[in-house]
Design an enzyme around this catalytic site. Structure first.
Site, PDB file in Angstrom:
ATOM      1  N   ASP A  95      37.691  49.545  52.204  1.00 59.53           N
ATOM      2  CA  ASP A  95      37.703  50.939  51.776  1.00 59.53           C
ATOM      3  C   ASP A  95      36.564  51.640  52.521  1.00 59.53           C
ATOM      4  O   ASP A  95      35.734  50.987  53.140  1.00 59.53           O
ATOM      5  CB  ASP A  95      37.573  51.051  50.263  1.00 59.53           C
ATOM      6  CG  ASP A  95      36.244  50.520  49.760  1.00 59.53           C
ATOM      7  OD1 ASP A  95      35.399  50.152  50.587  1.00 59.53           O
ATOM      8  OD2 ASP A  95      36.056  50.471  48.536  1.00 59.53           O
ATOM      9  N   GLY A 111      34.079  53.207  51.448  1.00 59.54           N
ATOM     10  CA  GLY A 111      32.775  53.226  50.772  1.00 59.54           C
ATOM     11  C   GLY A 111      32.575  54.499  49.978  1.00 59.54           C
ATOM     12  O   GLY A 111      31.636  54.610  49.199  1.00 59.54           O
ATOM     13  N   GLY A 112      33.483  55.459  50.164  1.00 60.96           N
ATOM     14  CA  GLY A 112      33.353  56.732  49.444  1.00 60.96           C
ATOM     15  C   GLY A 112      33.317  56.542  47.937  1.00 60.96           C
ATOM     16  O   GLY A 112      32.500  57.146  47.243  1.00 60.96           O
ATOM     17  N   ASP A 123      37.165  60.103  52.180  1.00 60.47           N
ATOM     18  CA  ASP A 123      37.731  61.244  51.458  1.00 60.47           C
ATOM     19  C   ASP A 123      36.735  61.720  50.419  1.00 60.47           C
ATOM     20  O   ASP A 123      35.749  61.038  50.141  1.00 60.47           O
ATOM     21  CB  ASP A 123      39.085  60.888  50.816  1.00 60.47           C
ATOM     22  CG  ASP A 123      39.002  59.672  49.895  1.00 60.47           C
ATOM     23  OD1 ASP A 123      37.955  59.002  49.888  1.00 60.47           O
ATOM     24  OD2 ASP A 123      39.992  59.393  49.201  1.00 60.47           O
ATOM     25  N   GLN A 130      45.183  63.029  48.167  1.00 57.34           N
ATOM     26  CA  GLN A 130      44.369  63.498  47.041  1.00 57.34           C
ATOM     27  C   GLN A 130      45.085  64.670  46.367  1.00 57.34           C
ATOM     28  O   GLN A 130      46.233  64.951  46.683  1.00 57.34           O
ATOM     29  CB  GLN A 130      42.969  63.893  47.534  1.00 57.34           C
ATOM     30  CG  GLN A 130      42.110  62.706  47.949  1.00 57.34           C
ATOM     31  CD  GLN A 130      41.694  61.825  46.773  1.00 57.34           C
ATOM     32  OE1 GLN A 130      41.939  62.143  45.606  1.00 57.34           O
ATOM     33  NE2 GLN A 130      41.085  60.684  47.081  1.00 57.34           N
ATOM     34  N   ASP A 154      45.242  47.619  44.546  1.00 57.76           N
ATOM     35  CA  ASP A 154      44.002  46.845  44.531  1.00 57.76           C
ATOM     36  C   ASP A 154      43.248  47.180  43.257  1.00 57.76           C
ATOM     37  O   ASP A 154      43.345  48.303  42.752  1.00 57.76           O
ATOM     38  CB  ASP A 154      43.115  47.181  45.733  1.00 57.76           C
ATOM     39  CG  ASP A 154      42.298  48.436  45.501  1.00 57.76           C
ATOM     40  OD1 ASP A 154      42.829  49.530  45.741  1.00 57.76           O
ATOM     41  OD2 ASP A 154      41.143  48.344  45.056  1.00 57.76           O
ATOM     42  N   CYS A 214      52.419  27.925  35.105  1.00 54.43           N
ATOM     43  CA  CYS A 214      51.619  28.599  36.143  1.00 54.43           C
ATOM     44  C   CYS A 214      51.045  27.535  37.074  1.00 54.43           C
ATOM     45  O   CYS A 214      50.513  26.530  36.623  1.00 54.43           O
ATOM     46  CB  CYS A 214      50.493  29.417  35.497  1.00 54.43           C
ATOM     47  SG  CYS A 214      49.348  30.139  36.702  1.00 54.43           S
ATOM     48  N   CYS A 230      48.502  27.791  39.147  1.00 57.86           N
ATOM     49  CA  CYS A 230      47.136  28.053  39.611  1.00 57.86           C
ATOM     50  C   CYS A 230      46.235  26.843  39.338  1.00 57.86           C
ATOM     51  O   CYS A 230      46.569  25.992  38.521  1.00 57.86           O
ATOM     52  CB  CYS A 230      46.580  29.312  38.959  1.00 57.86           C
ATOM     53  SG  CYS A 230      45.862  29.043  37.333  1.00 57.86           S
ATOM     54  N   CYS A 245      45.520  26.448  35.424  1.00 58.23           N
ATOM     55  CA  CYS A 245      46.590  25.997  34.533  1.00 58.23           C
ATOM     56  C   CYS A 245      47.106  24.606  34.909  1.00 58.23           C
ATOM     57  O   CYS A 245      47.593  23.867  34.056  1.00 58.23           O
ATOM     58  CB  CYS A 245      47.746  26.988  34.541  1.00 58.23           C
ATOM     59  SG  CYS A 245      47.264  28.598  33.889  1.00 58.23           S
ATOM     60  N   HIS A 253      43.106  32.216  37.945  1.00 60.36           N
ATOM     61  CA  HIS A 253      44.384  32.353  37.231  1.00 60.36           C
ATOM     62  C   HIS A 253      44.886  33.793  37.303  1.00 60.36           C
ATOM     63  O   HIS A 253      46.062  34.023  37.597  1.00 60.36           O
ATOM     64  CB  HIS A 253      44.241  31.930  35.766  1.00 60.36           C
ATOM     65  CG  HIS A 253      45.408  32.375  34.949  1.00 60.36           C
ATOM     66  ND1 HIS A 253      46.625  31.730  34.972  1.00 60.36           N
ATOM     67  CD2 HIS A 253      45.576  33.471  34.145  1.00 60.36           C
ATOM     68  CE1 HIS A 253      47.488  32.390  34.201  1.00 60.36           C
ATOM     69  NE2 HIS A 253      46.873  33.455  33.689  1.00 60.36           N
TER      70      HIS A 253
HETATM   71 ZN   LIG Z   1      47.252  29.923  35.752  1.00 61.92          ZN
END
Ligand SMILES: [Zn+2]
Length: 342
Positions: A37, A39-40, A91, A160, A238, A276, A278, A281, A307
């Site tokens: 990004d 940094g604004g 911006d 914007q 994000d 899951c 991950c 899990c 997770h």
């Molecule tokens: Zn998980």
């Protein structure tokens, strides 16, 4: 895609240092796509004593109070030094419920700053980046990589206009008028306005942006926000939510948010989410995770963050499959109903 903050890297260790150490990918050992990004957002939320003018933003570092200036041109040099694949324009940000005059002024200035960003972006593409002062390295250390040509990067504009439909449309028209963009970001949402206002603005933006251009909804969000965004034509998101919530002991599940510190998990031998894949899990049960949080062990925070990130990646994968099969409307309604009932 991994997002890095230009503001933080500019202050520490410095954008020139990141570049001297091989650029963001080599520095962090991440070979996948990356984005910075401008940094604004951090300047508006973290920095002290900021002054915004047509030239740019003057601010004091939140770390040591030192004085800095961000201009559209300097932000392009910083982001090109850091070297992410996708970089964002500078911006002007405003409060979520700003009146139409304030929102118009910031939107129009953001368009002028976009044009200045694009000019500097193109200049760096043609002329290369400024030389890096040599760094002293210890004997026997690997040689530092100094490049001459700017890496392949894409600059993304940011829509914007606050919560004002006409301003959002004007912002998109101005953006499409000033370049041939490979993606368009929508900013200034999820900053204090109501969810109804957020969704209304997405519905305004959706038909104005060409279908062939990916839309990036900045700063969103939670699992249900992603689904609501996809329903309104958004592609990229994000947010700090998955890692921040994970560190705080909150896990995303198909039945809503789960707080692992609750005593009901004390003897629960189930994983956070059945099925899951991950690292959390696949190996640990809720009783152990709760113990880690009760003892304030770092491992618990890391496992829940892993997770939550996995949960969002899997969710987006499922959404893409449903879109390809033409079943997204039914799938997403069912998904949201279960998540919100939890
Ligand atoms: Zn998980």
């Amino acid at each position: 895609m991994v997002l890095a903050n230009a503001y933080h890297l500019y202050l520490r260790p410095g954008d020139m240092m990141v570049r001297a150490l091989g650029g963001l990918h080599a520095f962090t050992r991440w070979n996948g796509p990356m984005l910075t990004d401008s940094g604004g957002f951090q300047v508006f939320s973290l920095a002290r004593l900021r002054t915004v003018g047509e030239e740019g933003i003057e601010f004091r570092s939140h770390i040591d109070g030192s004085l800095h200036q961000y201009t559209p041109e300097s932000v392009m040099r910083i982001e090109r030094n850091i070297g992410a694949d996708v970089i964002m324009q500078l911006d002007e940000l405003i409060q979520g419920q700003s009146d139409v005059a304030a929102a118009r002024s910031a939107m129009e200035r953001s368009l002028r700053w976009l044009r200045r960003c694009a000019v500097e972006f193109d200049r760096i593409s043609e002329e290369g980046r400024e030389p890096i002062p040599p760094l002293a390295t210890p004997v026997g250390a690997p040689a530092l990589m100094y490049d001459i040509v700017a890496p392949a990067q894409a600059l993304l504009p940011i829509v914007q206009g606050g919560t004002h439909a006409d301003l959002r449309r004007a912002s998109i028209a101005g953006i499409l008028d000033s370049g041939d963009w490979i993606g368009v970001a929508i900013g200034g949402l999820s900053v204090g306005e109501t969810k109804a206002d957020t969704y209304a603005m997405l519905e305004v933006c959706d038909p104005e942006i060409p279908r062939t251009v990916p839309r990036y909804l900045m700063g969103v969000g939670f699992p249900d926000d992603l689904i609501e965004g996809v329903r309104r034509g958004m592609d990229l998101f994000d947010c700090v939510a998955p890692t921040r919530m994970g560190r705080d002991g909150t896990a995303f599940t198909p039945d809503g948010k789960l707080q692992i510190r609750q005593s009901s998990h004390r003897t629960d031998l189930r994983p956070l989410v059945e099925g899951c894949g991950c690292p959390c899990c696949a190996q640990y049960d809720r009783a152990y995770l709760r113990h880690l949080f009760a003892s304030d062990e770092m491992l618990g925070k890391r496992l829940l963050a892993l997770h939550n990130v996995t949960f969002l990646i899997d969710l987006m994968r499922d959404a893409r499959v449903a879109l390809q099969k033409g079943t997204f409307d039914a799938w997403s309604s069912q998904w949201l109903a279960r998540y919100r009932a939890g």
